[in-house]
Design a protein around this motif. Structure first.
Motif, short mmCIF file in Angstrom:
data_model
loop_
_atom_site.label_atom_id
_atom_site.label_comp_id
_atom_site.label_asym_id
_atom_site.label_seq_id
_atom_site.Cartn_x
_atom_site.Cartn_y
_atom_site.Cartn_z
N LEU A 27 -35.27 50.02 -0.41
CA LEU A 27 -33.81 49.10 -0.25
C LEU A 27 -32.98 49.66 0.76
O LEU A 27 -32.06 49.02 0.73
N ASN A 29 -33.14 49.99 3.85
CA ASN A 29 -32.99 49.07 5.23
C ASN A 29 -32.71 47.72 4.97
O ASN A 29 -32.84 46.92 5.92
N GLU A 30 -32.40 47.39 3.67
CA GLU A 30 -32.18 45.69 3.43
C GLU A 30 -30.77 45.42 4.23
O GLU A 30 -29.86 46.45 4.55
N ARG A 32 -28.43 43.45 3.36
CA ARG A 32 -27.28 43.39 2.52
C ARG A 32 -27.65 44.20 1.14
O ARG A 32 -28.79 44.46 0.73
N VAL A 34 -28.25 45.34 -2.39
CA VAL A 34 -28.64 44.58 -3.58
C VAL A 34 -27.95 45.09 -4.78
O VAL A 34 -27.42 46.23 -5.04
N LYS A 39 -31.29 46.71 -8.97
CA LYS A 39 -31.93 48.03 -8.87
C LYS A 39 -32.29 48.64 -9.94
O LYS A 39 -33.46 49.38 -10.00
N GLN A 67 -26.09 50.80 1.60
CA GLN A 67 -27.15 50.11 0.81
C GLN A 67 -27.47 50.74 -0.62
O GLN A 67 -27.69 50.28 -1.45
N LEU A 247 -41.75 47.05 1.02
CA LEU A 247 -40.44 46.96 1.35
C LEU A 247 -40.10 48.40 2.13
O LEU A 247 -41.07 49.53 1.97
N GLY A 258 -42.19 48.31 7.40
CA GLY A 258 -42.22 48.71 5.83
C GLY A 258 -43.17 49.67 5.84
O GLY A 258 -44.11 49.94 6.28
N LEU A 294 -34.20 39.14 -3.18
CA LEU A 294 -34.34 39.41 -1.77
C LEU A 294 -34.30 38.31 -0.86
O LEU A 294 -34.17 38.19 0.34
N ARG A 296 -36.86 36.31 0.19
CA ARG A 296 -37.98 36.25 1.12
C ARG A 296 -39.22 36.66 0.52
O ARG A 296 -39.15 37.28 -0.64
N SER A 298 -42.87 38.85 0.04
CA SER A 298 -43.26 40.32 0.06
C SER A 298 -44.37 40.22 1.23
O SER A 298 -45.10 39.45 1.40
#
Length: 312
Positions: A27, A29-30, A32, A34, A39, A67, A247, A258, A294, A296, A298
């Motif tokens: 997470l 590197n997301e 936005r 989370v 989490k 993040q 991820l 990833g 997220l 999107r 996987s």
């Protein structure tokens, strides 16, 4: 189970420990942050699926990894279960004190095998970073904590190219000598190939690093993650870092895509008859659930094959 039968290969361990790095490495590197509740639920779902090592978060300053700015609140919300380890990445003594105040029993430090990445990620030389980690590791061990030493760029560096094996061995043995209880070898930009994996593992054991203290951490940039893992297992490695749903990445190395997907590894290991204790069906459901949050799909091949869209 994979549902297509099991056939073992010679030279593999009977069981493998999966270090699930999705909540931290996955997470971080997301684009936005989370939601904190998502989490915490993610970690709970991973434990429900059978994971016994779940890297929960990082005590890095929010300026560098925004993040994970809610690290303390995540740890407060998670019901830390007996028999499950929740390692936390700490960058320095201040981060260690924060972790200790929260009752953490397992930590990790993040080192580099190359000077370029040490400067990009830690803003200091390799030698200076090890000097910074020395008191952190020492204090953690005195407090009874286990200490994982991540070693990044073990096979390739985006600025320096191929990394010499001797260079990796030098930094790895220094981390062990500082007191790390486990060493995780990172293919941060995913350029390793099976022969080079075997060569590094052979060099490390020849230098006196016990194979049972080595873990591997592959990124799947060039689709080599499963092949590289299989070679590592054939060399005696029994701990593998993976991320649910594939991820992850690295905010300081743009070519790092990833992590190897936990589900993809589970499919392979179940077909080989290697035990992990993780329920593939429950994990696929977890990754589909998280992908919904997220917004999107996987990238995991197994999640795409077995998963069905669910409401978030």
């Amino acid at each position: 189970m994979s549902g297509c039968g099991t056939a073992p290969l010679p030279g593999l361990p009977e069981a493998v420990t999966i270090c699930e790095v999705g909540p931290r490495d996955g997470l971080q590197n997301e684009p936005r942050p989370v939601d904190t509740g998502v989490k915490a639920e993610f970690i709970e779902r991973l434990a429900d699926a059978g994971h016994r090592v779940i890297e929960a978060t990082s005590m890095v300053h929010p300026k560098w990894v925004p993040q994970l700015a809610d690290a303390e609140e995540v740890l407060r919300r998670v019901d830390r279960r007996p028999g499950v380890r929740y390692p936390v990445l700490v960058p320095n003594e201040r981060g260690l004190r924060r972790a200790l105040d929260l009752g953490v029993s397992d930590i990790a430090v993040f080192a580099s095998a190359t000077e370029s990445f040490a400067q990009a990620n830690l803003n200091r030389t390799v030698a200076a970073s090890l000097d910074m980690f020395a008191p952190v590791i020492g204090l953690a061990r005195e407090a009874g904590l286990t200490v994982r030493g991540y070693l990044s760029m073990c096979w390739g560096d985006p600025w320096e190219g191929a990394v010499p094996t001797a260079q990796v061995v030098d930094v790895a043995t220094r981390l062990i000598s500082l007191g790390c209880t486990e060493l995780s070898l990172g293919d941060t930009i995913g350029v390793a190939t099976p022969g080079r994996v075997g060569a590094l593992l052979g060099a490390l054991t020849a230098a006196g690093v016990p194979i049972d203290r080595i873990a591997v951490h592959f990124h799947d940039t060039y689709g080599q993650g499963l092949a590289n893992t299989l070679v590592a297992l054939q060399h005696g490695v029994t701990t593998v870092d993976t991320s649910a749903g594939g991820l992850g990445g690295c905010p300081y190395a743009r070519s790092a895509t990833g992590n190897l997907a936990t589900e993809d590894l589970l499919w392979q290991l179940e077909g080989l008859g290697v035990r992990t204790g993780v329920d593939l069906t429950k994990l696929v459901q977890t990754s589909v659930w998280l992908a919904g949050h997220l917004s999107r799909e996987s990238p995991s091949a197994v999640v795409r094959a077995l998963g069905e869209p669910q409401e978030g």
